[in-house]
Design an enzyme around this catalytic site. Structure first.
Site, mmCIF file in Angstrom:
data_model
loop_
_atom_site.group_PDB
_atom_site.id
_atom_site.type_symbol
_atom_site.label_atom_id
_atom_site.label_comp_id
_atom_site.label_asym_id
_atom_site.label_seq_id
_atom_site.Cartn_x
_atom_site.Cartn_y
_atom_site.Cartn_z
ATOM 1 N N HIS A 139 44.537 47.197 36.596
ATOM 2 C CA HIS A 139 44.787 45.657 36.213
ATOM 3 C C HIS A 139 46.687 46.543 35.290
ATOM 4 C CE1 HIS A 139 43.857 42.261 33.548
ATOM 5 N NE2 HIS A 139 45.427 41.828 34.023
ATOM 6 N N ARG A 177 42.230 36.978 37.514
ATOM 7 C CA ARG A 177 41.837 37.243 36.204
ATOM 8 C C ARG A 177 39.991 37.880 37.062
ATOM 9 N NH1 ARG A 177 44.719 38.298 33.476
ATOM 10 N NH2 ARG A 177 44.963 37.114 31.111
ATOM 11 N N GLU A 222 36.450 45.085 31.849
ATOM 12 C CA GLU A 222 37.780 45.351 31.615
ATOM 13 C C GLU A 222 37.959 45.829 30.584
ATOM 14 O OE1 GLU A 222 40.699 43.025 32.697
ATOM 15 O OE2 GLU A 222 40.626 42.925 34.972
#
Length: 320
Positions: free
Chosen positions: A286, A239, A268
């Protein structure tokens, strides 16, 4: 008997959609629109369950606005920092996640990020694509070799353990810090450190695999980065909020870190343009679990949890 009404907030795989439509009165999002807070609340008003991704934030105020008929939030993710678990529990809403099934895919991305960072993959790719590869010498594009180095794992859960196993294939010595020490058969000879600080000092490569919690927010910061060996490589596929990005930029800019391999960021989608401007960062958007096999498995795992709830059973991945 009427089927439960299920909202699937993002576009999933065809196989998962087919099963959901067979077993539920499923509302799909084939356009893959990102719901605003208000749109998410509105769409949940007429459903019995929701199958969200980490892009949908079930904060306490959102959960307070959910209808009584909504019984379960079956996440299409392992991390659940986007859901206020205490608020859900207080409302009697079941929350589940999808562990195990994405460990291999995420471990692959961690190794890709390690190698991309250590061997200057982003710089080399950009040079060739831009038509600027017009020189070679023994001093050209010299990176860091990872074979035989010390591989530090912060968070030795499922993904951390699989990534450690992949690192052993490079002859790396595995060190780790975890909330508790693993059993010997899971440790597989890895060296346990009972503090984060102890792990930092022996990590030529530091790979982050811990969950996002109040305790791990900015766990990688100026103080902990200073404890790493000179020229270490940082990998983050967990994360983005585990890392103080200002401190990371400082460490990358002044040589404390040789490079970083990042699949996650605090912002993000989008990332951090200041990090993107650095030459010694290998970046991905990601995609740790983004394989066909894993996306199918995640969707089916979420549906397994839903099936259990509506059959009156305890779901296998119950969080609250």
């Amino acid at each position: 008997m009427a089927k439960p009404v299920l909202l699937i907030t993002r576009r999933l795989t065809d196989a998962v959609h087919a099963r959901a439509m067979r077993d539920y009165d499923a509302i799909l999002n084939l356009d893959d629109t990102v719901f605003t807070r208000d749109a998410l609340i509105a769409r949940c008003q007429t459903v019995d369950a929701v199958l969200p991704c980490h892009s949908e934030h079930f904060s306490a105020d959102v959960i307070a606005a959910l209808p009584d008929r909504l019984k379960v939030i079956a996440n299409h993710s392992v991390g659940v920092d986007h859901v206020d678990l205490a608020a859900a529990g207080a409302r009697g809403i079941v929350v589940t996640n999808t562990p195990d099934v994405l460990s291999d895919a995420t471990a692959e991305i961690a190794i890709l990020c390690m190698l991309g960072a250590a061997r200057r993959g982003a710089e080399g790719d950009r040079m060739v694509r831009d038509g600027k590869w017009n020189f070679w010498s023994p001093a050209f594009m010299v990176g860091r070799q990872v074979t035989g180095k010390r591989f530090g794992v912060l968070g030795m859960g499922r993904v951390g353990q699989v990534t450690a196993e992949r690192a052993r294939g490079f002859g790396m010595t595995v060190h780790y810090h975890n909330r508790s020490r693993l059993a010997p058969h899971l440790e597989k000879g890895a060296v346990f450190h009972d503090t984060v600080e102890g792990l930092m000092a022996v990590s030529d490569v530091l790979s982050l695999h811990c969950p996002s919690t109040p305790d791990t927010l900015d766990v990688i910061n100026a103080r902990t980065l200073a404890l790493l060996p000179e020229g270490a490589v940082l990998v983050n596929t967990a994360r983005g909020n585990l890392v103080d990005e200002d401190a990371l930029i400082e460490a990358l800019s002044h040589g404390k870190l040789f490079a970083a391999g990042l699949d996650v960021f605090k912002t993000e989608p989008g990332g951090n343009p200041r990090i993107a401007a650095l030459p010694n960062v290998f970046m991905l958007p990601h995609i740790g679990s983004a394989t066909q096999e894993t996306r199918d498995a995640m969707g089916h795992r979420a549906l397994d949890n839903l099936d259990a709830v509506f059959a009156g059973r305890t779901p296998g991945d119950l969080l609250v």
